[in-house]
Scaffold this motif. Structure first.
Motif, PDB file in Angstrom:
ATOM      1  N   GLN A 174     111.668 -46.982-102.538  1.00 21.91           N
ATOM      2  CA  GLN A 174     111.375 -46.103-101.920  1.00 21.91           C
ATOM      3  C   GLN A 174     110.270 -45.357-102.728  1.00 21.91           C
ATOM      4  O   GLN A 174     110.164 -45.223-103.992  1.00 21.91           O
ATOM      5  N   LEU A 175     109.266 -44.637-101.993  1.00 23.92           N
ATOM      6  CA  LEU A 175     107.870 -44.180-102.695  1.00 23.92           C
ATOM      7  C   LEU A 175     108.642 -42.827-103.460  1.00 23.92           C
ATOM      8  O   LEU A 175     109.641 -42.244-102.919  1.00 23.92           O
ATOM      9  N   GLU A 176     108.273 -42.333-104.575  1.00 25.39           N
ATOM     10  CA  GLU A 176     108.572 -41.121-105.329  1.00 25.39           C
ATOM     11  C   GLU A 176     108.635 -39.875-104.578  1.00 25.39           C
ATOM     12  O   GLU A 176     109.251 -38.749-104.648  1.00 25.39           O
ATOM     13  N   ASP A 177     107.427 -39.722-103.591  1.00 25.71           N
ATOM     14  CA  ASP A 177     106.992 -38.515-103.032  1.00 25.71           C
ATOM     15  C   ASP A 177     107.866 -38.630-101.894  1.00 25.71           C
ATOM     16  O   ASP A 177     107.781 -39.410-101.014  1.00 25.71           O
ATOM     17  N   ALA A 234     107.649 -36.863 -99.007  1.00 26.56           N
ATOM     18  CA  ALA A 234     106.880 -36.664 -97.683  1.00 26.56           C
ATOM     19  C   ALA A 234     106.348 -37.891 -97.571  1.00 26.56           C
ATOM     20  O   ALA A 234     106.145 -38.435 -96.233  1.00 26.56           O
ATOM     21  N   LYS A 235     105.570 -38.468 -98.390  1.00 21.49           N
ATOM     22  CA  LYS A 235     104.907 -39.816 -98.292  1.00 21.49           C
ATOM     23  C   LYS A 235     105.959 -40.921 -97.734  1.00 21.49           C
ATOM     24  O   LYS A 235     105.756 -41.694 -96.907  1.00 21.49           O
ATOM     25  N   GLU A 236     107.092 -40.894 -98.449  1.00 27.82           N
ATOM     26  CA  GLU A 236     108.166 -41.724 -97.758  1.00 27.82           C
ATOM     27  C   GLU A 236     108.696 -41.700 -96.484  1.00 27.82           C
ATOM     28  O   GLU A 236     108.774 -42.569 -95.711  1.00 27.82           O
ATOM     29  N   ALA A 237     108.803 -40.401 -96.031  1.00 28.07           N
ATOM     30  CA  ALA A 237     109.170 -40.041 -94.899  1.00 28.07           C
ATOM     31  C   ALA A 237     107.949 -40.664 -93.795  1.00 28.07           C
ATOM     32  O   ALA A 237     108.346 -41.238 -92.748  1.00 28.07           O
ATOM     33  N   GLU A 238     106.909 -40.384 -94.190  1.00 25.01           N
ATOM     34  CA  GLU A 238     105.798 -40.929 -93.539  1.00 25.01           C
ATOM     35  C   GLU A 238     105.628 -42.360 -93.290  1.00 25.01           C
ATOM     36  O   GLU A 238     105.568 -42.992 -92.342  1.00 25.01           O
ATOM     37  N   ALA A 239     105.901 -43.111 -94.362  1.00 22.72           N
ATOM     38  CA  ALA A 239     105.909 -44.286 -94.294  1.00 22.72           C
ATOM     39  C   ALA A 239     107.119 -44.875 -93.466  1.00 22.72           C
ATOM     40  O   ALA A 239     106.993 -45.886 -92.660  1.00 22.72           O
ATOM     41  N   ARG A 240     108.386 -44.440 -93.551  1.00 16.92           N
ATOM     42  CA  ARG A 240     109.489 -44.486 -92.658  1.00 16.92           C
ATOM     43  C   ARG A 240     109.333 -44.404 -91.343  1.00 16.92           C
ATOM     44  O   ARG A 240     109.670 -45.367 -90.652  1.00 16.92           O
ATOM     45  N   GLU A 241     108.556 -43.356 -91.096  1.00  9.51           N
ATOM     46  CA  GLU A 241     108.246 -43.149 -89.643  1.00  9.51           C
ATOM     47  C   GLU A 241     107.550 -44.463 -88.993  1.00  9.51           C
ATOM     48  O   GLU A 241     107.549 -44.908 -87.943  1.00  9.51           O
ATOM     49  N   LEU A 242     106.659 -44.689 -89.803  1.00 13.03           N
ATOM     50  CA  LEU A 242     105.541 -45.751 -89.404  1.00 13.03           C
ATOM     51  C   LEU A 242     106.348 -47.132 -89.443  1.00 13.03           C
ATOM     52  O   LEU A 242     106.086 -48.037 -88.405  1.00 13.03           O
ATOM     53  N   MET A 243     107.193 -47.409 -90.387  1.00 13.06           N
ATOM     54  CA  MET A 243     107.981 -48.573 -90.175  1.00 13.06           C
ATOM     55  C   MET A 243     108.684 -48.944 -89.235  1.00 13.06           C
ATOM     56  O   MET A 243     109.068 -49.854 -88.647  1.00 13.06           O
ATOM     57  N   ARG A 288     104.052 -49.101 -97.558  1.00 15.32           N
ATOM     58  CA  ARG A 288     104.212 -48.036 -98.586  1.00 15.32           C
ATOM     59  C   ARG A 288     102.952 -47.881 -99.604  1.00 15.32           C
ATOM     60  O   ARG A 288     102.546 -46.953 -99.969  1.00 15.32           O
ATOM     61  N   GLU A 289     102.498 -49.027-100.181  1.00 16.94           N
ATOM     62  CA  GLU A 289     101.195 -49.117-100.918  1.00 16.94           C
ATOM     63  C   GLU A 289     100.183 -48.260-100.457  1.00 16.94           C
ATOM     64  O   GLU A 289      99.556 -47.545-101.047  1.00 16.94           O
ATOM     65  N   ARG A 290      99.934 -48.655 -99.064  1.00 13.43           N
ATOM     66  CA  ARG A 290      98.752 -47.987 -98.504  1.00 13.43           C
ATOM     67  C   ARG A 290      99.122 -46.503 -98.355  1.00 13.43           C
ATOM     68  O   ARG A 290      98.128 -45.711 -98.429  1.00 13.43           O
ATOM     69  N   ILE A 291     100.225 -46.138 -97.990  1.00 15.63           N
ATOM     70  CA  ILE A 291     100.617 -44.589 -97.736  1.00 15.63           C
ATOM     71  C   ILE A 291     100.281 -44.027 -99.285  1.00 15.63           C
ATOM     72  O   ILE A 291      99.690 -42.891 -99.184  1.00 15.63           O
ATOM     73  N   SER A 292     100.691 -44.562-100.182  1.00 18.29           N
ATOM     74  CA  SER A 292     100.750 -43.881-101.534  1.00 18.29           C
ATOM     75  C   SER A 292      99.255 -44.124-101.829  1.00 18.29           C
ATOM     76  O   SER A 292      98.899 -43.147-102.867  1.00 18.29           O
ATOM     77  N   THR A 348      95.992 -43.019 -93.987  1.00 23.73           N
ATOM     78  CA  THR A 348      96.879 -42.277 -92.889  1.00 23.73           C
ATOM     79  C   THR A 348      97.861 -43.338 -92.190  1.00 23.73           C
ATOM     80  O   THR A 348      97.319 -44.493 -92.001  1.00 23.73           O
ATOM     81  N   PRO A 349      98.793 -43.195 -91.566  1.00 23.15           N
ATOM     82  CA  PRO A 349      99.489 -44.017 -90.634  1.00 23.15           C
ATOM     83  C   PRO A 349      98.884 -44.695 -89.245  1.00 23.15           C
ATOM     84  O   PRO A 349      98.903 -46.037 -89.308  1.00 23.15           O
ATOM     85  N   ASP A 350      97.841 -44.037 -89.067  1.00 23.90           N
ATOM     86  CA  ASP A 350      96.851 -44.435 -87.806  1.00 23.90           C
ATOM     87  C   ASP A 350      96.056 -45.667 -88.558  1.00 23.90           C
ATOM     88  O   ASP A 350      95.725 -46.546 -87.911  1.00 23.90           O
TER      89      ASP A 350
END
Length: 137
Positions: free
Chosen positions: A31-34, A36-45, A74-78, A82-84
């Protein structure tokens, strides 16, 4: 008899040969350390389909390809995308089928229209069936 042993050995060794020798992608299961970013990545996944499993999201799949896709997300979110933007990149790379919610295009409109047509046909058949039962009574 030696040929039979060779064939048996080849059959038993086939699954081993099918395994990939490559190491897993760096962020496949990390998982990402942040948060908020991990939640964003998880939602997209959760919204992206595993191309190998086909019925699972990349968040749920254990396929190596899904791991690579999770890592890319995860790499692109970090990196600040954006998810879009990531979804669009994956659609360009793999096609509309990678998302669970493909856009309406000339290729996908039958998928959107078919359930409506089938529902109308079922209601029409049921209406005729009930009408005949009413006339018999």
């Amino acid at each position: 008899m030696r040929i039979l042993y060779f064939v048996l050995l080849a059959i038993l060794a086939a699954p081993i040969a099918a395994q990939t020798g490559l190491p897993p992608a760096p962020y496949a299961d990390t998982q990402l350390e942040d948060p908020a970013k991990e939640a964003e990545a998880r939602e997209l996944m959760e919204e992206l389909r595993c191309l190998k499993c086909q019925s699972q999201s990349i968040a749920d799949s254990n396929a190596p390809m899904a791991g690579d896709m999770r890592s890319q997300v995860r790499e692109r979110i970090s990196a600040g995308q954006t998810p879009d933007e990531i979804r669009q990149w994956l659609v360009e790379r793999y096609g509309n089928w990678v998302t669970y919610d493909p856009p309406m295009t000339a290729m996908t409109w039958p998928l959107w229209i078919a359930p409506i047509i089938l529902l109308i046909a079922a209601l029409w058949l049921a209406r005729g069936r009930f009408r005949r039962k009413k006339e018999k009574s």
